[in-house]
Design a protein around this motif. Structure first.
Motif, PDB file in Angstrom:
ATOM      1  N   PHE A 625       0.872  -1.168   0.000  1.00 37.14           N
ATOM      2  CA  PHE A 625       0.000   0.000   0.000  1.00 37.14           C
ATOM      3  C   PHE A 625       0.911   1.220   0.000  1.00 37.14           C
ATOM      4  O   PHE A 625       1.775   1.355   0.879  1.00 37.14           O
ATOM      5  N   VAL A 626       0.732   2.082  -1.009  1.00 39.02           N
ATOM      6  CA  VAL A 626       1.519   3.309  -1.104  1.00 39.02           C
ATOM      7  C   VAL A 626       0.541   4.469  -1.048  1.00 39.02           C
ATOM      8  O   VAL A 626      -0.212   4.699  -1.996  1.00 39.02           O
ATOM      9  N   GLY A 627       0.514   5.176   0.062  1.00 38.97           N
ATOM     10  CA  GLY A 627      -0.470   6.223   0.264  1.00 38.97           C
ATOM     11  C   GLY A 627       0.144   7.587   0.458  1.00 38.97           C
ATOM     12  O   GLY A 627       1.246   7.729   1.021  1.00 38.97           O
ATOM     13  N   HIS A 628      -0.580   8.615  -0.011  1.00 42.56           N
ATOM     14  CA  HIS A 628      -0.133   9.995   0.167  1.00 42.56           C
ATOM     15  C   HIS A 628      -1.152  10.755   0.995  1.00 42.56           C
ATOM     16  O   HIS A 628      -2.351  10.735   0.693  1.00 42.56           O
ATOM     17  N   ALA A 629      -0.713  11.398   2.041  1.00 42.95           N
ATOM     18  CA  ALA A 629      -1.555  12.253   2.871  1.00 42.95           C
ATOM     19  C   ALA A 629      -0.643  13.128   3.714  1.00 42.95           C
ATOM     20  O   ALA A 629       0.491  12.743   4.031  1.00 42.95           O
ATOM     21  N   GLN A 630      -1.130  14.306   4.064  1.00 41.84           N
ATOM     22  CA  GLN A 630      -0.380  15.220   4.928  1.00 41.84           C
ATOM     23  C   GLN A 630       1.004  15.537   4.360  1.00 41.84           C
ATOM     24  O   GLN A 630       2.009  15.568   5.074  1.00 41.84           O
ATOM     25  N   ASP A 631       1.055  15.731   3.036  1.00 38.49           N
ATOM     26  CA  ASP A 631       2.294  16.129   2.343  1.00 38.49           C
ATOM     27  C   ASP A 631       3.409  15.091   2.457  1.00 38.49           C
ATOM     28  O   ASP A 631       4.587  15.418   2.297  1.00 38.49           O
ATOM     29  N   THR A 632       3.054  13.866   2.755  1.00 36.93           N
ATOM     30  CA  THR A 632       4.047  12.797   2.872  1.00 36.93           C
ATOM     31  C   THR A 632       3.533  11.542   2.180  1.00 36.93           C
ATOM     32  O   THR A 632       2.360  11.201   2.289  1.00 36.93           O
ATOM     33  N   THR A 633       4.414  10.870   1.457  1.00 40.28           N
ATOM     34  CA  THR A 633       4.057   9.623   0.790  1.00 40.28           C
ATOM     35  C   THR A 633       4.726   8.465   1.523  1.00 40.28           C
ATOM     36  O   THR A 633       5.931   8.503   1.785  1.00 40.28           O
ATOM     37  N   THR A 634       3.937   7.458   1.836  1.00 41.74           N
ATOM     38  CA  THR A 634       4.440   6.330   2.622  1.00 41.74           C
ATOM     39  C   THR A 634       4.139   5.017   1.923  1.00 41.74           C
ATOM     40  O   THR A 634       3.004   4.773   1.511  1.00 41.74           O
ATOM     41  N   ALA A 635       5.163   4.185   1.774  1.00 43.00           N
ATOM     42  CA  ALA A 635       5.008   2.851   1.184  1.00 43.00           C
ATOM     43  C   ALA A 635       5.153   1.812   2.284  1.00 43.00           C
ATOM     44  O   ALA A 635       6.097   1.862   3.086  1.00 43.00           O
ATOM     45  N   VAL A 636       4.198   0.884   2.322  1.00 42.61           N
ATOM     46  CA  VAL A 636       4.229  -0.201   3.302  1.00 42.61           C
ATOM     47  C   VAL A 636       4.141  -1.526   2.553  1.00 42.61           C
ATOM     48  O   VAL A 636       3.276  -1.700   1.689  1.00 42.61           O
ATOM     49  N   THR A 637       5.031  -2.436   2.855  1.00 43.36           N
ATOM     50  CA  THR A 637       4.992  -3.762   2.236  1.00 43.36           C
ATOM     51  C   THR A 637       5.001  -4.843   3.313  1.00 43.36           C
ATOM     52  O   THR A 637       5.587  -4.663   4.383  1.00 43.36           O
TER      53      THR A 637
END
Length: 690
Positions: A625-637
């Protein structure tokens, strides 16, 4: 009387002589004064008389020989002057080394890697097999040479003239001098000092003393300085208990622990095995080992997986690992240089975000996985990385503990990305073909068509407007994990174009899979850091910057060059990025709604939200899941793997039958992280230590 007269005459004559002489001098002196006094100076016949053309400028053999002798004399004189003036420094300064300190983004101290892991031992406590392996690998002529290698010095000088770094090839004595007495700067000045100190040391100390000092100061990786610490770090035994096979592996590490530690990635294990074999064979060639003895060591002596200091436990070890990789890439410093201490490394890591990400992973695992009851929940690993639009890496989750698991799940390639790769396929279609839009689809014949509102493909009269005749649009296919549609799109635009755009967005070319029909479905294996960074191009209007983890490095108050902030580059057109991000916003809402995670997000969390994800249609052995929110992009595997087993295990059944092959868990971790809830237990996290 006669005698008296004669005597008087002689006396008279004798007395008058000075006057005559004086008269002569008085007459000559004015004449001499009128003439200039000329000194006869040997004249150098150059350009040469009696020669014409270019021959006038060719020195004679006497001139050439004389010049050579004068040059040699000057060099010899300079050599003596320098040799006499260079003093052997105080080797005890090595024991006063400072730690390398790492700082959070707010300049508070994260950790100090300061205690030098070294225990000096004598040669009597070091097996002959270690001595033989090291000499065979590093300096075969150690016991016969003068302590310096003119060939190595020449090679280094040539490299400096060409503008490159100084080269290796030093003797054991020179390496010992560099380890103990000198800075690690790569310069001609340092190399010259190394040469003369090595020469002096070789004249003043025995070879045994030098070898002992070298083995006690050499860097073996894993925080180990010296053979005793290395034996404990790699095999959990003292140096005196090392066998010849283990000694050969430790000798291989002297060439560069970051490349030859078998536990490292990127082909380290294969390189280590090859050099281990070479060192054993080399000892046979040098006579240090018989062929029969060599043949007894056929099985590679696998070392322990990890041996990190406890101060680098929890997430701290992973953060330091990423910072060190960046420092080495940008400055040319090595692990060995950093281990010598004295550096101050300022990172981009946000302490609160690192803590929140670690808490989110722990909470989801504890709540939704039960390895005691379900075998499928065992061996589950998580990796995550959070990156700002400017490329700053603000948080990572590398694994449960850097001490127990050395591999950094956040920054290691090897986990297939699945449908999270499809946005790059969509972006390539929009970027390279004006006919491709979010409303485009492929009819049964494989022809690209635009689907109008109501479902009828534009330009296909007579086609029924019912749902069965409506091609799936690229927009819808992204929501439904439509593999067939994106396979057709990649073929339409060209697999090479898809690859080109993915690389421009920030994925490493080495992590991309072979260009075959499965390529658009996500067989590539980028790291979480790279995936998060590449997705910033979608939310940042097509611009992306190289990921960076360090803002500055200093040593003794002086800045180390190479840490300027990366300049953003255009990965795709603004309109293309906005269209892809619009489609990803729908992906995020749909995924979070299905898993009833949307209610956990507050209104500020939902601003500019977008995401790419894997789904039940994916058959990869991973969930993303690669999500963008609050001016930050986070990838979780999330994936499953057993220790010392390179193949990934299946995800079917992880978390129970309703987990969608485990795909719900990365987005749950992301939601927990974005909400930024505090740990209700108030437990102290490993990241707070130090």
């Amino acid at each position: 009387m006669g005698d008296n007269r004669i005597g008087k005459r002689n006396i008279s004559s004798h007395k008058s002589a000075p006057r005559r002489c004086g008269t002569v001098n008085e007459e000559l002196t004015p004449r001499m004064a009128r003439r200039p006094i000329r000194l006869r100076v040997p004249r150098v016949d150059y350009p040469r008389k009696g020669r014409s053309g270019w021959r006038r400028w060719v020195p004679s053999w006497r001139q050439t020989g004389g010049g050579a002798l004068a040059g040699c004399a000057a060099l010899a004189g300079a050599f003596v002057v320098v040799y006499v003036s260079v003093e052997i420094p105080d080797e005890n300064a090595e024991a006063r080394r400072q730690g390398t300190v790492y700082y959070w983004a707010d300049n508070s101290q994260m950790v100090s890697v300061g205690a030098v892991n070294r225990q000096n031992v004598t040669l009597a406590d070091i097996p002959d097999s270690v001595e033989h392996a090291v000499v065979a690998a590093e300096n075969e002529t150690f016991y016969e040479d003068s302590g310096v290698s003119l060939k190595g010095i020449g090679r280094a000088a040539l490299s400096i003239v060409k503008g490159g770094e100084t080269q290796g090839g030093s003797t054991i004595t020179q390496q010992y001098v560099k380890n103990t007495y000198l800075s690690q700067e790569q310069s001609a000045k340092r190399k010259v000092r190394e040469f003369f100190i090595s020469l002096k040391l070789s004249n003043q100390r025995s070879k045994e003393e030098i070898l002992q000092g070298y083995l006690n100061t050499s860097w073996f990786g894993r925080g180990a300085n010296g053979i005793q610490a290395a034996a404990h770090a790699y095999y959990g035994i003292p140096a005196k208990d090392l066998n010849p096979s283990q000694a050969a592996l430790l000798a291989a590490l002297l060439k560069g622990a970051e490349e030859y530690d078998p536990a490292g990635g990127g082909g380290n294990h294969a390189r280590a095995v090859e050099r281990w074999k070479w060192i054993l064979d080399r000892q046979v060639e040098t006579g240090a080992m018989t062929r029969a003895e060599r043949d007894t060591y056929q099985e590679f002596p696998e070392p322990r997986r990890t041996a990190k200091p406890t101060s680098l436990g929890g997430q701290t070890g992973y953060l330091v690992d990423i910072a060190n990789k960046y420092v080495k890439k940008r400055s040319g410093l090595t692990d060995k240089d950093l281990a010598r201490g004295g550096y101050k490394v300022h990172t981009t890591f946000d302490k609160a975000k690192v803590r929140a990400l670690e808490h989110a992973v722990r909470k989801v695992r504890d709540r939704d996985l039960d390895p005691k009851k379900r075998a499928e929940d065992r061996h589950v690993e998580v990796g995550a990385a959070s990156v700002r639009a400017d490329g700053a890496v603000v948080a990572v989750y590398g694994g449960a503990d850097a001490v127990t698991r050395f591999v950094n799940n956040a920054d290691t390639a090897g986990v297939p990305v699945g449908s999270a790769f499809k946005p790059f396929v969509l972006a390539a279609g929009l970027q390279y073909d004006d006919a491709v839009t979010l409303e485009s689809g492929f009819d049964p014949s494989g022809r690209l068509v635009k689907v109008a509102v109501g479902g009828v493909p534009v330009g296909t009269p007579g086609v029924r407007a019912d749902r069965g005749a409506r091609p799936t649009t690229l927009y819808d296919a992204l929501q439904k994990q439509g593999n067939a549609t994106y396979t057709q799109l990649a073929k339409h635009v060209g697999l090479d174009k898809v690859k080109e755009l993915a690389v421009r967005a920030g994925l490493h070319e080495s992590s991309l899979a072979r260009l075959d029909k499965s390529f658009p479905l996500g067989t590539s294996t980028p790291s979480a850091v790279r995936m998060a960074n590449a997705y910033t191009a979608f939310s940042n209007r097509g611009l992306r910057a190289e990921p960076y983890a360090v803002t500055g490095v200093t040593r003794d108050g002086e800045e180390v060059e190479g840490f300027e902030k990366p300049v953003p580059q255009r990965a795709m057109d603004t309109e293309v990025a906005n269209n892809v991000n619009s489609a990803l916003s729908a992906v995020a809402w749909n995924a979070l709604t299905r898993d009833r995670q949307l209610e956990a997000l507050s209104s500020p969390d939902l601003r500019a939200i977008s995401a790419g994800t894997t789904g039940e249609g994916d058959r990869m052995r991973s969930a993303w899941f690669v999500g963008h929110a609050q001016d930050t992009t986070t990838a979780v595997t999330m994936f499953r793997t057993k220790p010392d087993t390179p193949q990934l295990l299946g995800m079917q059944g992880v978390g129970g039958p309703d987990s969608g092959r485990g795909n719900v868990f990365p987005q749950r971790i992301w939601t927990e992280y974005v909400t930024g809830r505090e740990d209700p237990s108030g437990a102290k996290h490993p990241v707070d230590e130090g």
